[in-house]
Design a protein around this motif. Sequence first.
Motif, PDB file in Angstrom:
ATOM      1  N   ALA A  53      57.129  89.312  55.878  1.00 28.86           N
ATOM      2  CA  ALA A  53      56.935  87.338  56.651  1.00 28.86           C
ATOM      3  C   ALA A  53      58.123  86.700  55.965  1.00 28.86           C
ATOM      4  O   ALA A  53      58.670  85.963  57.299  1.00 28.86           O
ATOM      5  CB  ALA A  53      55.950  87.368  57.688  1.00 28.86           C
ATOM      6  N   VAL A  57      61.085  84.163  56.617  1.00 25.17           N
ATOM      7  CA  VAL A  57      61.183  83.140  57.133  1.00 25.17           C
ATOM      8  C   VAL A  57      61.851  82.016  56.922  1.00 25.17           C
ATOM      9  O   VAL A  57      62.047  81.059  56.780  1.00 25.17           O
ATOM     10  CB  VAL A  57      59.674  82.724  57.366  1.00 25.17           C
ATOM     11  CG1 VAL A  57      59.603  81.088  58.255  1.00 25.17           C
ATOM     12  CG2 VAL A  57      58.774  83.374  58.601  1.00 25.17           C
ATOM     13  N   MET A  61      65.962  82.760  57.997  1.00 26.38           N
ATOM     14  CA  MET A  61      65.212  81.727  58.464  1.00 26.38           C
ATOM     15  C   MET A  61      65.669  80.089  57.973  1.00 26.38           C
ATOM     16  O   MET A  61      65.654  79.047  58.757  1.00 26.38           O
ATOM     17  CB  MET A  61      64.188  81.665  59.947  1.00 26.38           C
ATOM     18  CG  MET A  61      63.612  83.101  60.797  1.00 26.38           C
ATOM     19  SD  MET A  61      62.063  83.350  61.623  1.00 26.38           S
ATOM     20  CE  MET A  61      62.932  82.544  62.715  1.00 26.38           C
ATOM     21  N   HIS A  62      66.350  80.537  56.504  1.00 25.61           N
ATOM     22  CA  HIS A  62      67.108  79.401  56.590  1.00 25.61           C
ATOM     23  C   HIS A  62      65.265  78.555  56.240  1.00 25.61           C
ATOM     24  O   HIS A  62      65.499  77.010  55.628  1.00 25.61           O
ATOM     25  CB  HIS A  62      67.965  78.727  56.731  1.00 25.61           C
ATOM     26  CG  HIS A  62      68.547  79.444  57.190  1.00 25.61           C
ATOM     27  ND1 HIS A  62      69.428  79.285  57.920  1.00 25.61           N
ATOM     28  CD2 HIS A  62      69.181  80.251  56.117  1.00 25.61           C
ATOM     29  CE1 HIS A  62      70.312  80.531  57.795  1.00 25.61           C
ATOM     30  NE2 HIS A  62      70.260  80.957  57.344  1.00 25.61           N
ATOM     31  N   MET A  63      64.151  78.588  55.927  1.00 21.53           N
ATOM     32  CA  MET A  63      63.352  77.823  55.697  1.00 21.53           C
ATOM     33  C   MET A  63      63.083  76.846  54.780  1.00 21.53           C
ATOM     34  O   MET A  63      62.348  76.266  54.007  1.00 21.53           O
ATOM     35  CB  MET A  63      61.673  78.347  55.829  1.00 21.53           C
ATOM     36  CG  MET A  63      60.469  77.362  56.738  1.00 21.53           C
ATOM     37  SD  MET A  63      61.083  76.428  58.146  1.00 21.53           S
ATOM     38  CE  MET A  63      59.957  76.561  59.432  1.00 21.53           C
ATOM     39  N   GLU A  66      64.833  74.298  54.993  1.00 16.43           N
ATOM     40  CA  GLU A  66      65.216  72.536  55.422  1.00 16.43           C
ATOM     41  C   GLU A  66      63.971  71.478  54.481  1.00 16.43           C
ATOM     42  O   GLU A  66      62.722  72.139  53.695  1.00 16.43           O
ATOM     43  CB  GLU A  66      63.663  73.614  56.573  1.00 16.43           C
ATOM     44  CG  GLU A  66      64.695  74.404  58.127  1.00 16.43           C
ATOM     45  CD  GLU A  66      65.869  73.681  57.566  1.00 16.43           C
ATOM     46  OE1 GLU A  66      65.642  72.547  57.801  1.00 16.43           O
ATOM     47  OE2 GLU A  66      66.829  74.964  58.760  1.00 16.43           O
ATOM     48  N   ARG A  67      63.066  70.133  55.783  1.00 11.73           N
ATOM     49  CA  ARG A  67      62.695  69.410  54.722  1.00 11.73           C
ATOM     50  C   ARG A  67      61.356  69.924  55.060  1.00 11.73           C
ATOM     51  O   ARG A  67      60.957  70.259  56.639  1.00 11.73           O
ATOM     52  CB  ARG A  67      63.211  68.293  55.724  1.00 11.73           C
ATOM     53  CG  ARG A  67      64.615  67.623  55.741  1.00 11.73           C
ATOM     54  CD  ARG A  67      65.302  66.469  56.438  1.00 11.73           C
ATOM     55  NE  ARG A  67      64.474  65.315  55.669  1.00 11.73           N
ATOM     56  CZ  ARG A  67      64.385  64.605  55.181  1.00 11.73           C
ATOM     57  NH1 ARG A  67      65.843  64.408  54.584  1.00 11.73           N
ATOM     58  NH2 ARG A  67      64.127  63.450  54.799  1.00 11.73           N
ATOM     59  N   SER A  69      59.060  67.949  55.837  1.00 12.80           N
ATOM     60  CA  SER A  69      58.628  68.080  58.113  1.00 12.80           C
ATOM     61  C   SER A  69      58.416  68.859  58.998  1.00 12.80           C
ATOM     62  O   SER A  69      57.263  68.881  59.926  1.00 12.80           O
ATOM     63  CB  SER A  69      59.564  66.897  58.331  1.00 12.80           C
ATOM     64  OG  SER A  69      60.336  66.997  58.734  1.00 12.80           O
ATOM     65  N   LEU A  70      60.161  69.960  58.586  1.00 13.64           N
ATOM     66  CA  LEU A  70      60.046  70.707  59.608  1.00 13.64           C
ATOM     67  C   LEU A  70      58.916  71.967  59.723  1.00 13.64           C
ATOM     68  O   LEU A  70      58.434  72.804  59.583  1.00 13.64           O
ATOM     69  CB  LEU A  70      61.882  70.879  59.959  1.00 13.64           C
ATOM     70  CG  LEU A  70      62.014  72.791  60.284  1.00 13.64           C
ATOM     71  CD1 LEU A  70      61.699  71.935  62.052  1.00 13.64           C
ATOM     72  CD2 LEU A  70      63.305  72.670  61.037  1.00 13.64           C
ATOM     73  N   ALA A  73      55.412  71.681  60.359  1.00 10.58           N
ATOM     74  CA  ALA A  73      55.420  71.145  61.818  1.00 10.58           C
ATOM     75  C   ALA A  73      55.189  73.135  62.599  1.00 10.58           C
ATOM     76  O   ALA A  73      54.539  72.796  63.274  1.00 10.58           O
ATOM     77  CB  ALA A  73      56.305  70.352  62.516  1.00 10.58           C
ATOM     78  N   ILE A  74      56.275  73.350  61.619  1.00  8.70           N
ATOM     79  CA  ILE A  74      56.209  75.196  62.441  1.00  8.70           C
ATOM     80  C   ILE A  74      55.144  75.561  61.240  1.00  8.70           C
ATOM     81  O   ILE A  74      54.330  76.912  62.201  1.00  8.70           O
ATOM     82  CB  ILE A  74      57.666  75.234  61.735  1.00  8.70           C
ATOM     83  CG1 ILE A  74      58.232  74.579  62.601  1.00  8.70           C
ATOM     84  CG2 ILE A  74      57.628  76.899  62.167  1.00  8.70           C
ATOM     85  CD1 ILE A  74      58.874  74.645  64.560  1.00  8.70           C
ATOM     86  N   PRO A  77      50.292  74.478  62.650  1.00 10.19           N
ATOM     87  CA  PRO A  77      50.154  74.611  63.559  1.00 10.19           C
ATOM     88  C   PRO A  77      49.305  76.711  63.520  1.00 10.19           C
ATOM     89  O   PRO A  77      48.071  77.216  64.249  1.00 10.19           O
ATOM     90  CB  PRO A  77      50.688  74.785  64.876  1.00 10.19           C
ATOM     91  CG  PRO A  77      51.408  73.847  63.931  1.00 10.19           C
ATOM     92  CD  PRO A  77      51.490  74.283  62.836  1.00 10.19           C
ATOM     93  N   PRO A  78      50.814  77.479  63.171  1.00  9.88           N
ATOM     94  CA  PRO A  78      49.354  78.871  63.459  1.00  9.88           C
ATOM     95  C   PRO A  78      48.476  79.571  62.831  1.00  9.88           C
ATOM     96  O   PRO A  78      47.528  79.914  63.169  1.00  9.88           O
ATOM     97  CB  PRO A  78      50.781  79.655  63.193  1.00  9.88           C
ATOM     98  CG  PRO A  78      51.534  79.239  63.027  1.00  9.88           C
ATOM     99  CD  PRO A  78      51.945  77.178  62.560  1.00  9.88           C
ATOM    100  N   CYS A  80      46.025  77.711  62.293  1.00  8.47           N
ATOM    101  CA  CYS A  80      44.717  77.177  63.663  1.00  8.47           C
ATOM    102  C   CYS A  80      44.419  78.953  64.444  1.00  8.47           C
ATOM    103  O   CYS A  80      43.007  79.276  64.508  1.00  8.47           O
ATOM    104  CB  CYS A  80      44.863  76.778  64.720  1.00  8.47           C
ATOM    105  SG  CYS A  80      45.448  74.961  64.491  1.00  8.47           S
ATOM    106  N   LEU A  81      45.166  79.366  64.251  1.00 10.56           N
ATOM    107  CA  LEU A  81      44.937  80.913  65.194  1.00 10.56           C
ATOM    108  C   LEU A  81      44.324  81.441  64.494  1.00 10.56           C
ATOM    109  O   LEU A  81      43.125  82.672  64.691  1.00 10.56           O
ATOM    110  CB  LEU A  81      46.567  81.427  65.384  1.00 10.56           C
ATOM    111  CG  LEU A  81      47.316  81.568  66.002  1.00 10.56           C
ATOM    112  CD1 LEU A  81      48.968  82.018  65.882  1.00 10.56           C
ATOM    113  CD2 LEU A  81      46.833  81.751  67.084  1.00 10.56           C
TER     114      LEU A  81
END
Lengths: 104, 233
Positions: A53, A57, A61-63, A66-67, A69-70, A73-74, A77-78, A80-81
Amino acid sequence: MNPVSGQQHPIGLYLKIWGLLFVLSTMSYLVDYFHVESYLRWALIVAFMLLKAGLIVAVFMHMAWERLSLVYAILVPPLCLLVLVGLMAAEGGHTFLTRLQFFH
Amino acid sequence: MNNTATIAATPLSPTLAASGWRGLIADWSSDRQAFHVSWGKAMMWIFLLSDTFVFSCFLTGYMTVRVSTTVPWPNPSEVFALHVGGADIPLLLIAIMTFVLISSSGTMAMAVNFAYRGDRVNAAALMLVTATFGELFVGMQAFEWSKLILEEGVRPWGNPMGAAQFGSAFFMITGFHGLHVSAGVVFLFTVAFKLMRGDYDKAGNYQIVEIAGLYWHFVDLVWVFIFALFYLW
């Protein structure tokens, strides 16, 4: 990174990750094939799952480029699961014990 | 289009801004950029985040029914075995499906690379290869479902092999994932067609390929979790 040039990384990198994902998938398949059981089995399955995984990602998916902040943000939150999973594991265990007590 | 915001925000200090509805609108329309990516890419990521929660709820529900049942859970290793050359190879079909989906992710990543280099023919060709892998995956899933329904007698409400919840979890999780793969194939074909037609050449912006790629890699990502948690657990 402007959208016109976008995310560009050498094809060689993608091929290496592709190969790595193949190896990791084969390893998880072999865990089942050779009947590895109990805690070692779960540890290996989850470790290979998270590695795969992460590679998908981060690289596909180039994460990784990325900056933050993005990224946050992505990816935050998961988390919390994990609370939901913990709650439902406790709930499921309780249901199981109750069923043993009344239906067996 | 570019990251540097060219529109200067009206230099209104919060105290001077209008109150009430006008103030609310002024506050929310301050032209701030948080992510510094295009609108389409940010929206795809946010959609994928919502989809993460959908699949996580399915998998968590599956975990809940699996740990709470007192009837033994059917062994996926045997349920999904394939009979090859006189021997049952455990989980073989699922392993092949996994490799097909990983390969489709590889070709998709390469398609994005070619698209950004402006090589639309190779980018579209690789997208078609990706979509074909996707179709192959869905085809194998159809075979898997038919085998389970027609030969093994698995139903959403029960099966001859053990815990009744096996069928409901299986059909729900793999069905929803298969739906995502099918939608992704349509999406890829559409973008590849528009790419070949030269729809993106005028603006010289090929980011739609990367955005389609994000969706496709996500479908592969979800399968990684399904493979580990449903088929191997």
